[in-house]
Design a protein around this motif. Structure first.
Motif, PDB file in Angstrom:
ATOM      1  N   ALA A 100       0.809  -1.219   0.000  1.00 38.53           N
ATOM      2  CA  ALA A 100       0.000   0.000   0.000  1.00 38.53           C
ATOM      3  C   ALA A 100       0.841   1.267   0.000  1.00 38.53           C
ATOM      4  N   THR A 101       2.108   1.160   0.392  1.00 37.40           N
ATOM      5  CA  THR A 101       2.951   2.359   0.460  1.00 37.40           C
ATOM      6  C   THR A 101       3.838   2.543  -0.763  1.00 37.40           C
ATOM      7  N   ASP A 249      -5.417   8.300  18.631  1.00 32.24           N
ATOM      8  CA  ASP A 249      -5.604   7.700  17.297  1.00 32.24           C
ATOM      9  C   ASP A 249      -4.343   7.038  16.730  1.00 32.24           C
ATOM     10  N   VAL A 252      -1.261   1.293  14.527  1.00 36.09           N
ATOM     11  CA  VAL A 252      -0.588   0.750  13.352  1.00 36.09           C
ATOM     12  C   VAL A 252      -0.569  -0.767  13.452  1.00 36.09           C
ATOM     13  N   SER A 313      -7.781   0.633   0.182  1.00 32.44           N
ATOM     14  CA  SER A 313      -8.106   1.562   1.282  1.00 32.44           C
ATOM     15  C   SER A 313      -6.844   1.948   2.049  1.00 32.44           C
ATOM     16  N   GLU A 314      -5.884   1.023   2.137  1.00 33.92           N
ATOM     17  CA  GLU A 314      -4.625   1.314   2.816  1.00 33.92           C
ATOM     18  C   GLU A 314      -3.747   2.262   1.985  1.00 33.92           C
ATOM     19  N   ALA A 316      -4.908   4.650   0.189  1.00 35.88           N
ATOM     20  CA  ALA A 316      -5.507   5.959   0.457  1.00 35.88           C
ATOM     21  C   ALA A 316      -5.103   6.481   1.839  1.00 35.88           C
ATOM     22  N   LYS A 317      -4.895   5.585   2.783  1.00 40.25           N
ATOM     23  CA  LYS A 317      -4.526   5.970   4.155  1.00 40.25           C
ATOM     24  C   LYS A 317      -3.075   6.448   4.239  1.00 40.25           C
ATOM     25  N   TRP A 318      -2.146   5.690   3.615  1.00 44.66           N
ATOM     26  CA  TRP A 318      -0.725   5.976   3.776  1.00 44.66           C
ATOM     27  C   TRP A 318      -0.178   7.041   2.840  1.00 44.66           C
ATOM     28  N   SER A 319      -0.795   7.238   1.700  1.00 43.82           N
ATOM     29  CA  SER A 319      -0.273   8.181   0.719  1.00 43.82           C
ATOM     30  C   SER A 319      -0.050   9.590   1.275  1.00 43.82           C
ATOM     31  N   ILE A 321       0.382  10.538   4.339  1.00 41.72           N
ATOM     32  CA  ILE A 321       1.383  10.499   5.414  1.00 41.72           C
ATOM     33  C   ILE A 321       2.786  10.506   4.831  1.00 41.72           C
TER      34      ILE A 321
END
Length: 330
Positions: A100-101, A249, A252, A313-314, A316-319, A321
């Motif tokens: 995902a990264t 929050d 990880v 979905s991951e 979208a989460k890590w991009s 960051i």
């Protein structure tokens, strides 16, 4: 012209039948199945791969399964090796959150995570642990944060290389405590752990599959886990969560999934997925994973479509960051 066209159709049909027969015989007794791990031997992902290969042998008819470590460039070298492999089910990829990264982290990535792989199912979820060198002058997280703020810009934060799970967790941790640290990348978790134990680096955030035995042996100091709830395994059960000690929050979990090259026949994919589901219920595999703090997947992410949905979905989460941190793996 018609004869030529018919001949081509016939040849295509025969090729399809031949390939279908090959798929029906999968896996063939004289062929080795290779699981590529895009990180160094001895690291946490390597351990998962070796445990999984044992659990997959029986449901795949006693097939010979080997692990091939192809590390580098944030996990993209090993992933590219599989993306370019023959789509016959004999070369697979076991990768973690790096799937995902990589789209954001690796410059000029030579493949597309979304479209160059067949998604075969998730394997496990692995919590991270925040650990320090044995001589660190702190015995709990409150004392650790005091020490961190007293030593701004001087703390060496080790990781297993750009794009590794430990690197990503470290980025989040620095952001959460609002203190920059000196990143020290290694070629794998093994050498990073050696230097942490020896006191050459100060802190590391790494997967429980790699840290539990060191914590249990008191070779490193442990301060917290990155899960939403405390863990239950003996070596880690007394550690607070980072959310519990005030990092709101902060959660990880490093997951692992199994992949094949794009174009792998659907029936071969199904055979591998069926075998994976059996392996994930293997008592010995579950026992080994749980002893290291990992949770074997038992939900809908075992299904290929749900596996892919989760990875997207991951991404979208890590991009955002990774972009905010401005780090890249060349």
């Amino acid at each position: 012209m018609k004869k030529i066209a018919l001949s081509l159709v016939s040849l295509a049909a025969l090729a399809g039948l031949a390939f279908g027969a090959h798929a029906a015989d999968y896996p063939q007794k004289d062929k080795v199945i290779t699981i590529v791990v895009p990180f160094a031997a001895g690291g946490p992902t390597d351990r998962v791969a070796r445990d999984l290969s044992e659990a997959l042998r029986k449901p795949l008819g006693g097939a010979t399964i080997v692990v091939d470590n192809a590390s580098g460039a944030g996990g993209s070298i090993g992933a590219n090796k599989v993306a370019r492999a023959a789509p016959d089910g004999y070369t697979l990829l076991l990768h973690h959150v790096g799937m995902a990264t990589m789209p954001t982290l690796v410059r000029n990535i030579p493949f597309k995570v979304e479209s160059d792989f067949e998604y075969l199912g998730m394997v496990n979820d692995v919590p991270m642990t925040l650990i320090g060198k044995p001589s660190l002058p702190a015995s709990n997280f409150r004392e650790l944060t005091t020490w961190i703020h007293q030593n701004k810009g001087k703390i060496n934060l080790g990781n297993a290389g750009v794009g590794s799970a430990s690197h990503l967790c470290g980025l989040l941790f620095q952001s959460a405590v609002k203190t920059d640290m000196v990143p020290v990348p290694y070629k794998g978790t093994g050498p990073a752990m050696t230097d942490l134990i020896g006191g050459q680096i100060d802190l590391m955030c790494d997967q429980s599959t790699n840290t539990t035995s060191q914590i249990e042996a008191k070779k490193v100091k442990a301060f917290a886990v990155t899960t939403a709830k405390r863990l239950t395994i003996p070596a880690l059960k007394d550690l607070p969560t980072l959310q519990e000690v005030g990092l709101k929050d902060f959660q990880v979990t490093i997951w692992h999934g199994l992949y094949a090259p794009k174009g792998t026949p659907a029936d071969v994919q199904k055979k591998i997925n069926d075998a994976l589901k059996i392996a994930l219920k293997d008592p010995e595999f579950i026992k080994r994973q749980e002893s290291l703090g990992a949770v074997v997947v038992s939900d809908k992410r075992m299904e290929p479509a749900e596996h892919k949905k989760f990875v997207l979905s991951e991404i979208a989460k890590w991009s955002p960051i990774i972009k905010a941190a401005g780090v890249y793996a060349d």
